[in-house]
Design a protein around this motif. Structure first.
Motif, PDB file in Angstrom:
ATOM      1  N   ASP A  41      -0.328   9.340  -9.595  1.00  8.96           N
ATOM      2  CA  ASP A  41      -0.558   8.808  -8.246  1.00  8.96           C
ATOM      3  C   ASP A  41       0.057   7.408  -8.202  1.00  8.96           C
ATOM      4  OD1 ASP A  41      -1.795  10.828  -6.930  1.00  8.96           O
ATOM      5  OD2 ASP A  41      -3.812   9.981  -6.968  1.00  8.96           O
ATOM      6  N   VAL A  42       0.996   7.195  -7.286  1.00  7.52           N
ATOM      7  CA  VAL A  42       1.622   5.885  -7.142  1.00  7.52           C
ATOM      8  C   VAL A  42       1.234   5.334  -5.765  1.00  7.52           C
ATOM      9  CG1 VAL A  42       3.769   4.574  -7.232  1.00  7.52           C
ATOM     10  CG2 VAL A  42       3.535   6.681  -8.564  1.00  7.52           C
ATOM     11  N   LYS A  43       0.507   4.231  -5.748  1.00  7.60           N
ATOM     12  CA  LYS A  43      -0.053   3.713  -4.497  1.00  7.60           C
ATOM     13  C   LYS A  43       0.719   2.489  -4.009  1.00  7.60           C
ATOM     14  CE  LYS A  43      -4.588   5.389  -5.932  1.00  7.60           C
ATOM     15  NZ  LYS A  43      -5.953   5.027  -6.366  1.00  7.60           N
ATOM     16  N   PRO A  44       0.997   2.441  -2.690  1.00  8.40           N
ATOM     17  CA  PRO A  44       1.712   1.301  -2.104  1.00  8.40           C
ATOM     18  C   PRO A  44       0.742   0.165  -1.791  1.00  8.40           C
ATOM     19  CG  PRO A  44       1.242   2.894  -0.408  1.00  8.40           C
ATOM     20  CD  PRO A  44       0.705   3.482  -1.688  1.00  8.40           C
ATOM     21  N   TRP A  45       1.292  -0.957  -1.307  1.00  5.95           N
ATOM     22  CA  TRP A  45       0.453  -2.095  -0.941  1.00  5.95           C
ATOM     23  C   TRP A  45      -0.286  -1.857   0.372  1.00  5.95           C
ATOM     24  CZ3 TRP A  45      -0.833  -5.696  -4.268  1.00  5.95           C
ATOM     25  CH2 TRP A  45      -0.021  -5.923  -5.368  1.00  5.95           C
ATOM     26  N   ASP A  46       0.420  -1.296   1.359  1.00  7.25           N
ATOM     27  CA  ASP A  46      -0.203  -1.065   2.666  1.00  7.25           C
ATOM     28  C   ASP A  46       0.605  -0.034   3.438  1.00  7.25           C
ATOM     29  OD1 ASP A  46       2.075  -2.446   3.662  1.00  7.25           O
ATOM     30  OD2 ASP A  46       1.030  -4.360   3.451  1.00  7.25           O
ATOM     31  N   ASP A  47       0.238   0.162   4.719  1.00  8.33           N
ATOM     32  CA  ASP A  47       0.905   1.182   5.528  1.00  8.33           C
ATOM     33  C   ASP A  47       2.317   0.778   5.946  1.00  8.33           C
ATOM     34  OD1 ASP A  47      -0.064  -0.864   7.113  1.00  8.33           O
ATOM     35  OD2 ASP A  47      -0.428   0.436   8.844  1.00  8.33           O
ATOM     36  N   GLU A  48       2.710  -0.476   5.670  1.00  6.37           N
ATOM     37  CA  GLU A  48       4.045  -0.927   6.038  1.00  6.37           C
ATOM     38  C   GLU A  48       5.041  -0.777   4.885  1.00  6.37           C
ATOM     39  OE1 GLU A  48       3.805  -4.889   7.521  1.00  6.37           O
ATOM     40  OE2 GLU A  48       2.596  -4.342   9.270  1.00  6.37           O
ATOM     41  N   THR A  49       4.547  -0.375   3.731  1.00  2.00           N
ATOM     42  CA  THR A  49       5.434  -0.190   2.580  1.00  2.00           C
ATOM     43  C   THR A  49       6.394   0.975   2.833  1.00  2.00           C
ATOM     44  OG1 THR A  49       3.732  -0.982   1.055  1.00  2.00           O
ATOM     45  CG2 THR A  49       5.529   0.294   0.102  1.00  2.00           C
ATOM     46  N   ASP A  50       7.672   0.764   2.547  1.00  2.00           N
ATOM     47  CA  ASP A  50       8.690   1.798   2.709  1.00  2.00           C
ATOM     48  C   ASP A  50       8.528   2.812   1.570  1.00  2.00           C
ATOM     49  OD1 ASP A  50      10.996   3.367   2.773  1.00  2.00           O
ATOM     50  OD2 ASP A  50      12.230   1.730   3.548  1.00  2.00           O
ATOM     51  N   MET A  51       7.959   3.990   1.877  1.00  2.00           N
ATOM     52  CA  MET A  51       7.668   4.975   0.840  1.00  2.00           C
ATOM     53  C   MET A  51       8.929   5.591   0.247  1.00  2.00           C
ATOM     54  SD  MET A  51       4.503   4.715   0.480  1.00  2.00           S
ATOM     55  CE  MET A  51       4.182   6.082  -0.644  1.00  2.00           C
ATOM     56  N   LYS A  52      10.007   5.624   1.047  1.00  2.00           N
ATOM     57  CA  LYS A  52      11.274   6.137   0.523  1.00  2.00           C
ATOM     58  C   LYS A  52      11.803   5.201  -0.560  1.00  2.00           C
ATOM     59  CE  LYS A  52      15.873   7.717   1.921  1.00  2.00           C
ATOM     60  NZ  LYS A  52      16.813   7.897   3.064  1.00  2.00           N
ATOM     61  N   LYS A  53      11.714   3.874  -0.281  1.00  2.00           N
ATOM     62  CA  LYS A  53      12.141   2.900  -1.277  1.00  2.00           C
ATOM     63  C   LYS A  53      11.232   2.946  -2.502  1.00  2.00           C
ATOM     64  CE  LYS A  53      15.593   0.604   0.712  1.00  2.00           C
ATOM     65  NZ  LYS A  53      16.924   0.443   0.061  1.00  2.00           N
ATOM     66  N   LEU A  54       9.925   3.172  -2.254  1.00  2.00           N
ATOM     67  CA  LEU A  54       8.982   3.256  -3.367  1.00  2.00           C
ATOM     68  C   LEU A  54       9.360   4.388  -4.312  1.00  2.00           C
ATOM     69  CD1 LEU A  54       5.156   2.888  -3.308  1.00  2.00           C
ATOM     70  CD2 LEU A  54       6.149   4.933  -4.309  1.00  2.00           C
ATOM     71  N   GLU A  55       9.660   5.572  -3.747  1.00  5.02           N
ATOM     72  CA  GLU A  55      10.026   6.704  -4.606  1.00  5.02           C
ATOM     73  C   GLU A  55      11.350   6.450  -5.309  1.00  5.02           C
ATOM     74  OE1 GLU A  55      10.656  11.563  -4.552  1.00  5.02           O
ATOM     75  OE2 GLU A  55       9.815  10.550  -2.787  1.00  5.02           O
ATOM     76  N   GLU A  56      12.305   5.842  -4.611  1.00  9.51           N
ATOM     77  CA  GLU A  56      13.588   5.523  -5.239  1.00  9.51           C
ATOM     78  C   GLU A  56      13.386   4.573  -6.420  1.00  9.51           C
ATOM     79  OE1 GLU A  56      16.012   3.956  -2.134  1.00  9.51           O
ATOM     80  OE2 GLU A  56      16.447   5.911  -1.242  1.00  9.51           O
ATOM     81  N   THR A  57      12.462   3.621  -6.246  1.00 14.58           N
ATOM     82  CA  THR A  57      12.164   2.670  -7.320  1.00 14.58           C
ATOM     83  C   THR A  57      11.579   3.387  -8.531  1.00 14.58           C
ATOM     84  OG1 THR A  57      11.755   0.892  -5.726  1.00 14.58           O
ATOM     85  CG2 THR A  57      10.826   0.629  -7.936  1.00 14.58           C
TER      86      THR A  57
END
Length: 223
Positions: free
Chosen positions: A140-156
């Motif tokens: 499970d990979v959790k972002p900071w908030d609802d404004e986090t770019d999830m596409k960039k998160l997965e690419e990272t």
């Protein structure tokens, strides 16, 4: 209303389950229930990555069952009924020999006979299969908030490359308040990759922590 599934051993059946599990972790609600176990029992083997939602759900249920049944499973498969095999005709009785008359069926085994029997049994046993030394892990990979770019998160996440690390299927799962988390599968070679080190030294530090708040291990299974 109860969900209805059929032919989960076929591609069309898995496709309907794939659509049903989109955006879900379990069949009913937010926890493992008997519904998951019933459906799990109808899926004959782990689905391919063509069905990422089903594959992720299958791994989660497998991890729960592994805790309840810690023994090492050998694996079984089911197939349709096969045609009955006709009994082979009985061989004609071999003529008795003089040696047969002297055979003592109930005599005590000598030490040499016991040793020879043990050696024969040892030769019959197949060599023990060497363990692959690999594990399948669901994160499970959790972002900071609802404004986090999830596409960039997965690419990272996928940009992290290590010997013995292979990223697999992934999906976004709603957490609440407009926030989604990334669930992603990975296969690791145990001797080369430490999941704890991967999380602490690669996923939750700069520059990855620009998008990633935290990571949790959802399922960890030896292959």
């Amino acid at each position: 209303m109860a969900a209805t599934f059929s032919d989960l051993h076929t591609e069309s059946g898995l496709k309907s389950l794939e659509e049903f599990l989109s955006g879900k972790t379990y069949i009913s609600g937010d926890e493992l229930t008997k519904d998951d176990i019933k459906v799990y029992g109808s899926v004959l083997e782990k689905p391919s990555e063509s069905f990422p939602h089903v594959a992720t759900w299958y791994e989660v249920v497998s991890s729960h069952l592994a805790l309840s049944f810690p023994g090492t499973a050998q694996g079984v498969k089911f197939s349709g009924k096969s045609a009955p095999v006709e009994a082979a005709p009985a061989k004609a009785d071999a003529p008795a020999t003089e040696d047969d008359d002297d055979l003592d069926l109930f005599g005590d085994e000598t030490e040499e006979e016991k040793k020879a029997a043990e050696e024969r049994e040892a030769a019959k046993k197949p060599a023990k299969k060497k363990e692959s030394g690999k594990s399948s892990v669901l994160l499970d990979v959790k972002p900071w908030d609802d404004e986090t770019d999830m596409k960039k998160l997965e690419e990272t996440v996928r940009s992290i490359e290590l010997p013995g690390l292979l990223w697999g299927a992934s999906k976004l799962v709603a957490v609440g308040y407009g926030i989604k988390k990334l669930q992603i599968m990975m296969t690791i070679v145990d001797d080369l990759v430490s999941v704890d080190t991967l999380i602490e030294e690669r996923l939750t530090v700069e520059p990855a922590n620009e998008y990633i708040q935290s990571c949790d291990i959802v399922a960890f299974n030896k292959i």
